[in-house]
Scaffold this active site. Structure first.
Site, PDB file in Angstrom:
ATOM      1  N   CYS A  82     -23.244  -8.077 -18.660  1.00 17.77           N
ATOM      2  CA  CYS A  82     -22.612  -8.490 -19.854  1.00 17.77           C
ATOM      3  C   CYS A  82     -23.186  -8.080 -21.071  1.00 17.77           C
ATOM      4  O   CYS A  82     -22.498  -7.805 -22.125  1.00 17.77           O
ATOM      5  CB  CYS A  82     -22.500 -10.209 -20.054  1.00 17.77           C
TER       6      CYS A  82
ATOM      7  N   HIS B 140     -14.950 -13.646 -15.263  1.00 14.75           N
ATOM      8  CA  HIS B 140     -14.926 -12.370 -15.478  1.00 14.75           C
ATOM      9  C   HIS B 140     -15.168 -11.249 -14.283  1.00 14.75           C
ATOM     10  O   HIS B 140     -15.808 -11.786 -13.603  1.00 14.75           O
ATOM     11  CB  HIS B 140     -15.720 -11.569 -16.775  1.00 14.75           C
TER      12      HIS B 140
END
Length: 276
Positions: free
Chosen positions: A269, A169
């Site tokens: 996150c 990511h």
């Protein structure tokens, strides 16, 4: 040295009540390595309380059994100027998370909520700089989702290609230290080796004053940080990066996020920013 000024933020987080590593969808996940749920809850609580001590608002969404990765709220949506672009997960194990987060936004008064047709994993791959959305691809988010984000959110979108599967990511390899404004070009930190050669050149042109992280800081998820323009929340292992940021006038705040690293996550996150 510039005077770093914090701005108050609003975050959405999900307690890790059901957090576990039950499958492997990135190189960090190993179901044979047990997660200490009690320790994860303590680390998450300290992260939440750290944001509140820094003056930020933190809202919470209830976790759901059977969705062990729902704690990673950043993957659930992208919110810019009050517009919400929901998520569409690549892994079937996470697919149901998107609807729970969509409902939260609707129930909390957000009328402009769009669910995507293309795969995008929220702020995992969409990073707002204040003027444009940096958009990652290569492992999770569909490149076509970048155009969808531009049409939905009405902001410029710049595509960046990730090439190292450990940094699957964009928010594992790059984060915004200070946003671009009329009076400031803004600043980012990133790990160059996570990006394709062309993407590195683009980042170097757009952000010549960026803070570059080394392999050790990247491996402990040091680039999965959260900044309010002055205070920068980082995982405890990112000492070298913290020193670099302090030299640039930022105030590093180190937190223990070791349990979440077992699932390929860190402070960012666990944190979705809600921008009005």
């Amino acid at each position: 040295m510039p005077v770093r000024v914090p701005t108050t933020r609003r975050y959405l987080m999900c307690p890790p009540r059901y957090f576990a590593v039950e499958y492997a969808i990135n190189p960090w996940m190993d179901p044979a390595r047990p997660v200490d749920t009690e320790a994860a809850m303590a680390q998450w609580t300290e992260l939440r309380d750290t944001y509140r001590r820094l003056g930020h608002t933190v809202e919470e969404i209830d976790p759901r059994p059977g969705l062990p990765d729902m704690v990673f709220a950043a993957n659930s949506a992208t919110v810019v100027h009050g517009r919400v672009l929901g998520a569409r997960f690549r892994a079937r194990q996470r697919a149901a998370e998107a609807e729970h987060y969509r409902r939260w936004f609707v129930e909390h008064g957000y009328s402009d909520v769009v669910m995507p047709a293309r795969i995008n994993e929220g702020e995992g791959d969409f990073v707002w700089t204040g003027r444009m959305l940096l958009a990652g691809t290569g492992f999770r988010t569909d490149p076509a989702a970048h155009a969808e984000a531009q049409e939905t959110l009405g902001v410029p979108v710049l595509s960046l290609r990730l090439v190292d599967p450990r940094y699957y990511h964009l928010d594992t390899a790059l984060f915004v230290l200070s946003e671009t404004t009329e009076g400031s070009p803004g600043q980012i930190a990133y790990y160059p080796e996570a990006f394709s050669p062309g993407s590195r050149q683009v980042l170097a042109r757009l952000f010549p004053d960026a803070v570059l992280a080394g392999a050790e800081d990247a491996a402990c998820f040091g680039l999965n940080g959260v900044s309010d323009g002055r205070n920068v929340v980082l995982p405890a292992g990112a000492g070298a990066l913290a020193d670099r940021l302090a030299d640039r006038g930022y105030f590093p705040v180190l937190v223990d996020a070791s349990e979440f690293r077992k699932s390929g996550g860190g402070p960012k996150c666990c944190t979705l920013e809600i921008r009005k």
